[in-house]
Every structure is written in C-alpha cells, then in structure tokens.
Motif scaffolding. Structure first.
Motif, PDB file in Angstrom:
ATOM      1  N   THR A   9      -0.177  -6.445   3.278  1.00  0.00           N
ATOM      2  CA  THR A   9      -1.199  -5.421   3.496  1.00  0.00           C
ATOM      3  C   THR A   9      -0.606  -4.209   4.214  1.00  0.00           C
ATOM      4  N   VAL A  12       1.770  -2.313   1.775  1.00  0.00           N
ATOM      5  CA  VAL A  12       1.058  -1.508   0.781  1.00  0.00           C
ATOM      6  C   VAL A  12       0.450  -0.271   1.436  1.00  0.00           C
ATOM      7  N   LYS A  13      -0.144  -0.437   2.594  1.00  0.00           N
ATOM      8  CA  LYS A  13      -0.747   0.698   3.306  1.00  0.00           C
ATOM      9  C   LYS A  13       0.305   1.750   3.633  1.00  0.00           C
ATOM     10  N   LYS A  15       3.268   2.185   2.271  1.00  0.00           N
ATOM     11  CA  LYS A  15       3.815   2.779   1.041  1.00  0.00           C
ATOM     12  C   LYS A  15       2.900   3.887   0.531  1.00  0.00           C
ATOM     13  N   LYS A  16       1.597   3.656   0.539  1.00  0.00           N
ATOM     14  CA  LYS A  16       0.645   4.672   0.088  1.00  0.00           C
ATOM     15  C   LYS A  16       0.689   5.909   0.984  1.00  0.00           C
ATOM     16  N   LEU A  17       0.769   5.697   2.283  1.00  0.00           N
ATOM     17  CA  LEU A  17       0.836   6.822   3.221  1.00  0.00           C
ATOM     18  C   LEU A  17       2.112   7.633   3.018  1.00  0.00           C
ATOM     19  N   LYS A  19       3.892   7.821   0.240  1.00  0.00           N
ATOM     20  CA  LYS A  19       3.802   8.510  -1.047  1.00  0.00           C
ATOM     21  C   LYS A  19       2.986   9.791  -0.902  1.00  0.00           C
ATOM     22  N   TYR A  20       1.897   9.720  -0.155  1.00  0.00           N
ATOM     23  CA  TYR A  20       1.044  10.882   0.083  1.00  0.00           C
ATOM     24  C   TYR A  20       1.830  11.997   0.763  1.00  0.00           C
ATOM     25  N   ASN A  24       9.430   8.594  -1.026  1.00  0.00           N
ATOM     26  CA  ASN A  24       9.513   7.440  -1.922  1.00  0.00           C
ATOM     27  C   ASN A  24       9.926   6.198  -1.141  1.00  0.00           C
ATOM     28  N   ASP A  26       9.958   1.627  -1.629  1.00  0.00           N
ATOM     29  CA  ASP A  26       9.699   0.433  -2.435  1.00  0.00           C
ATOM     30  C   ASP A  26       9.439  -0.747  -1.516  1.00  0.00           C
ATOM     31  N   SER A  60      -0.786   5.804  12.007  1.00  0.00           N
ATOM     32  CA  SER A  60      -1.711   5.083  11.127  1.00  0.00           C
ATOM     33  C   SER A  60      -1.912   3.635  11.543  1.00  0.00           C
TER      34      SER A  60
END
Length: 79
Positions: A9, A12-13, A15-17, A19-20, A24, A26, A60
C-alpha cells in the motif's frame, strides 16, 4: 537507488505521488540481502531524486524504512 517501505500500500501510494511530480519509480521486491522480517517492498528510482523522494514521502506520511545505494546503506526516517 532503492527506498524500502513497509507495505505494498505504501509502495503504490508513493509511486503515484512520485509519478505526479514527474519522477519515474518502479515497485520491486528488495534483494534478500537487505530484506527485513515481514512484508517489505521497495521503490527503485534515479539517485538524483533522493531528496525529492524523501520530501514527498515525509509530506505524505509514507514511511521510508531505509534508502539503499548499491551496497551502502543510508537510513531515512520519514514519519
């Protein structure tokens, strides 16, 4: 560079932040040599973004357990 996190979790959180913010990353399983007890995941990213990754995680509330650079360990407390 790898940043280990305590759960999928969190991985994933983060990684999304990232990317925003245009970074990059992985999600990977950390190598057995650095894996701690329990569930652990890591984000692999360019070393030039280390400080940005730490700042984004901290702001975050995503815990980064440790930052790893090819055999060298740097601890990072982000709470």
């Amino acid at each position: 560079m790898l940043a280990t996190v305590p759960s999928v979790t969190a991985a994933v959180k983060l990684k999304k932040l990232l990317k925003y913010k245009g970074i990059n990353a992985d999600i990977v399983q950390p190598p057995a040599a650095i894996r701690e007890k329990g569930c652990m995941y890591a984000l692999k990213f360019n070393k030039d973004y280390k400080n940005k990754v730490l700042n984004i995680a901290k702001s975050s509330d995503v815990e980064i357990k440790k930052i790893w650079i090819f055999g060298q360990r740097f601890t990072a407390t982000c709470k």
